[in-house]
Motif scaffolding. Sequence first.
Motif, mmCIF file in Angstrom:
data_model
loop_
_atom_site.group_PDB
_atom_site.id
_atom_site.type_symbol
_atom_site.label_atom_id
_atom_site.label_comp_id
_atom_site.label_asym_id
_atom_site.label_seq_id
_atom_site.Cartn_x
_atom_site.Cartn_y
_atom_site.Cartn_z
ATOM 1 N N ARG A 132 16.685 4.081 -3.468
ATOM 2 C CA ARG A 132 18.077 4.348 -3.848
ATOM 3 C C ARG A 132 18.588 5.660 -3.230
ATOM 4 N NH1 ARG A 132 21.877 0.833 -4.939
ATOM 5 N NH2 ARG A 132 23.714 1.965 -5.641
ATOM 6 N N ASN A 162 12.590 -1.999 4.168
ATOM 7 C CA ASN A 162 11.160 -2.309 4.202
ATOM 8 C C ASN A 162 10.411 -1.968 2.924
ATOM 9 O OD1 ASN A 162 10.518 -3.171 7.137
ATOM 10 N ND2 ASN A 162 11.864 -1.401 7.367
ATOM 11 N N LEU A 163 10.932 -1.020 2.161
ATOM 12 C CA LEU A 163 10.286 -0.616 0.907
ATOM 13 C C LEU A 163 11.313 -0.659 -0.227
ATOM 14 C CD1 LEU A 163 8.279 2.533 2.170
ATOM 15 C CD2 LEU A 163 7.482 0.174 2.043
ATOM 16 N N PRO A 207 0.912 5.204 8.499
ATOM 17 C CA PRO A 207 1.844 4.140 8.109
ATOM 18 C C PRO A 207 1.542 3.521 6.744
ATOM 19 C CG PRO A 207 0.282 3.341 9.745
ATOM 20 C CD PRO A 207 0.039 4.812 9.613
ATOM 21 N N ASP A 208 0.361 3.791 6.189
ATOM 22 C CA ASP A 208 0.020 3.237 4.879
ATOM 23 C C ASP A 208 0.111 4.263 3.763
ATOM 24 O OD1 ASP A 208 -2.521 0.810 5.896
ATOM 25 O OD2 ASP A 208 -0.336 0.698 5.708
ATOM 26 N N SER A 209 0.633 5.440 4.071
ATOM 27 C CA SER A 209 0.691 6.482 3.049
ATOM 28 C C SER A 209 1.761 6.169 2.012
ATOM 29 C CB SER A 209 1.007 7.829 3.707
ATOM 30 O OG SER A 209 1.293 8.797 2.724
ATOM 31 N N LYS A 210 1.460 6.548 0.761
ATOM 32 C CA LYS A 210 2.468 6.394 -0.301
ATOM 33 C C LYS A 210 3.624 7.378 -0.106
ATOM 34 C CE LYS A 210 0.994 3.779 -4.150
ATOM 35 N NZ LYS A 210 0.325 2.747 -3.392
ATOM 36 N N ASP A 265 11.350 -1.558 -3.221
ATOM 37 C CA ASP A 265 10.939 -1.201 -4.580
ATOM 38 C C ASP A 265 10.453 0.234 -4.670
ATOM 39 O OD1 ASP A 265 9.511 -4.494 -4.944
ATOM 40 O OD2 ASP A 265 11.508 -3.759 -5.466
ATOM 41 N N ASP A 266 10.606 0.985 -3.604
ATOM 42 C CA ASP A 266 10.109 2.366 -3.589
ATOM 43 C C ASP A 266 11.009 3.298 -4.401
ATOM 44 O OD1 ASP A 266 9.889 5.249 -2.236
ATOM 45 O OD2 ASP A 266 8.052 4.137 -1.806
ATOM 46 N N ARG A 267 10.371 4.309 -4.942
ATOM 47 C CA ARG A 267 11.063 5.349 -5.714
ATOM 48 C C ARG A 267 12.257 5.921 -4.951
ATOM 49 N NH1 ARG A 267 10.151 10.987 -5.382
ATOM 50 N NH2 ARG A 267 8.412 10.705 -3.951
ATOM 51 N N TRP A 296 15.539 2.175 7.041
ATOM 52 C CA TRP A 296 14.174 1.655 7.162
ATOM 53 C C TRP A 296 13.540 1.551 5.768
ATOM 54 C CZ3 TRP A 296 9.233 2.345 5.817
ATOM 55 C CH2 TRP A 296 8.267 1.623 6.528
ATOM 56 N N THR A 319 9.863 12.894 -8.570
ATOM 57 C CA THR A 319 8.585 12.700 -9.259
ATOM 58 C C THR A 319 8.432 13.575 -10.500
ATOM 59 O OG1 THR A 319 7.490 11.997 -7.227
ATOM 60 C CG2 THR A 319 6.076 12.831 -8.980
ATOM 61 N N ALA A 344 0.824 -1.213 0.000
ATOM 62 C CA ALA A 344 0.000 0.000 0.000
ATOM 63 C C ALA A 344 0.853 1.257 0.000
ATOM 64 C CB ALA A 344 -0.925 0.007 1.213
ATOM 65 N N CYS A 345 2.021 1.188 0.634
ATOM 66 C CA CYS A 345 2.778 2.433 0.803
ATOM 67 C C CYS A 345 4.048 2.515 -0.033
ATOM 68 C CB CYS A 345 3.078 2.687 2.275
ATOM 69 S SG CYS A 345 3.886 1.337 3.084
ATOM 70 N N THR A 346 4.246 1.590 -0.964
ATOM 71 C CA THR A 346 5.404 1.688 -1.852
ATOM 72 C C THR A 346 5.042 2.552 -3.053
ATOM 73 O OG1 THR A 346 6.259 -0.479 -1.232
ATOM 74 C CG2 THR A 346 6.970 0.379 -3.354
ATOM 75 N N ASP A 347 5.859 3.558 -3.289
ATOM 76 C CA ASP A 347 5.700 4.399 -4.478
ATOM 77 C C ASP A 347 6.580 3.795 -5.574
ATOM 78 O OD1 ASP A 347 6.352 7.955 -5.179
ATOM 79 O OD2 ASP A 347 5.804 6.285 -6.470
ATOM 80 N N ARG A 348 5.959 3.158 -6.540
ATOM 81 C CA ARG A 348 6.729 2.439 -7.570
ATOM 82 C C ARG A 348 6.991 3.276 -8.821
ATOM 83 N NH1 ARG A 348 6.761 -3.047 -6.178
ATOM 84 N NH2 ARG A 348 5.292 -3.448 -4.513
ATOM 85 N N SER A 349 6.703 4.559 -8.765
ATOM 86 C CA SER A 349 6.896 5.367 -9.982
ATOM 87 C C SER A 349 8.381 5.404 -10.332
ATOM 88 C CB SER A 349 6.347 6.783 -9.789
ATOM 89 O OG SER A 349 6.854 7.371 -8.627
ATOM 90 N N TYR A 358 18.813 5.150 10.822
ATOM 91 C CA TYR A 358 17.589 4.376 11.077
ATOM 92 C C TYR A 358 16.553 4.683 9.999
ATOM 93 C CZ TYR A 358 13.066 3.040 12.846
ATOM 94 O OH TYR A 358 11.800 2.512 12.935
ATOM 95 N N LYS A 383 16.647 -1.658 -9.918
ATOM 96 C CA LYS A 383 17.358 -2.447 -8.909
ATOM 97 C C LYS A 383 18.862 -2.422 -9.164
ATOM 98 C CE LYS A 383 13.541 -5.776 -8.295
ATOM 99 N NZ LYS A 383 12.690 -4.781 -7.728
ATOM 100 N N LEU A 409 5.225 7.549 2.696
ATOM 101 C CA LEU A 409 5.967 7.061 3.857
ATOM 102 C C LEU A 409 7.473 7.144 3.634
ATOM 103 C CD1 LEU A 409 5.588 5.831 6.664
ATOM 104 C CD2 LEU A 409 5.528 3.577 5.601
ATOM 105 N N LYS A 440 16.514 -0.083 15.815
ATOM 106 C CA LYS A 440 15.213 -0.761 15.657
ATOM 107 C C LYS A 440 14.933 -1.644 16.867
ATOM 108 C CE LYS A 440 14.334 -4.381 12.866
ATOM 109 N NZ LYS A 440 14.149 -5.205 11.649
#
Lengths: 76, 313
Positions: free
Chosen positions: B261, B253-254, B218-221, B256-258, B249, B9, A25-30, B245, A73, B223, B310
Amino acid sequence: MRRSLFAALAAVVLTSPAVAADPAACTDRSAIRWHLPGDFESAQKAADKEKRLLLVKGIAFGVDEVGAKDATKGCW
Amino acid sequence: MRAGCFAETRVIRLVNRRFISFFYNTGGPGQGKDEKAAAFTKGKTKNRFAFYAAFDAAGEPLGVTDIYANKDNTFDWLVEVLRNNPEFDQYTEAEEKVLAKAKAEPKDAAAQLAAGQLAEDLGKYKEADGYYRAVLEVSRVTAEAGDAYRGLLRMARYARDWKGVRAVCGSVNEMKEGQMNKLNLAPDVAMETAYALLGEKKYDAARKLLVRAIETHPDSKRLSEFHFSAGVASFFLKDKEQAYYHWCWVVENLPDDRLARRCFTAAAHEAMPYENPELGGYAAKHLPGGSIELINAQYKKAKAVYEKVKTAK
């Protein structure tokens, strides 16, 4: 007893800041849509067909095996 | 650049809308070499190893960024390249329809929003502002209104107009609580206010706000943004443990997030071979060159701190 223990554990997990409640829900994959190394010809053809400019990123630092196959990646 | 402009973005949206992107290894270690690309770019860039340059499909070089351009001046450069080469900046058929519909239906919030988003993507902020405000004239409590507020906040942030950011946040905060929650604008108000505080070097206030946002949303894009910026605030507060930290984190935990990196690069800042503009231009002076192995080793050290913090939380 078991139900209250489960509820207590659930409360700890859900309120813990250490792990995202729902990573999906919270991963921004853009991400930029990259043509990968080895695929320059198709990038050039796409630029020609779509009448757009080609942006080329030359990397001196090195590209690892993962990064060469997936622009989001690895190391590059 | 991968942690900077390529993770930003507005750069992502403009590049995907108007350009074709390609990367390759110009001569460093590992994989990713491309002979055709090397022949195409040969002799056309000042630095033949590290560059980010625009060409037409026939190979004519049309511009190149500074070698380590940051996320803001890269966006400005992309917009300038398009303005200087309008034949490559033409609207698509779909985009023409968006603009025509907005012109024909000024009271259609969805049409105004779509035109606003198109204009914003292309860096036409004055036009985008007009479209977004037209959405709010129709109604301030619809989903379209929520996106229009987000657009206005982003553009104020890009201009470092912190007064403007606060004005829009103030307008949002005037909503009834139920309406603000329905539009899910609280994370955006928190993050954009944090950017204003960081811009004003109010690092302690920024960090407090961001930690609260992390706990509340905690569910916001956004985050990863909360965490990255909390790390930045901690860095400037000379609290490297908390900085590591927050950055680790996101990486752990994310993945694949933008911003994964960007967070990785920040966590490994002591081994990076170039300045980090997100960290006030921090440059690790004692490591000439640098290597993937050194960078990974530095991240491992940062991750060890993350694990320790943590466990203590």
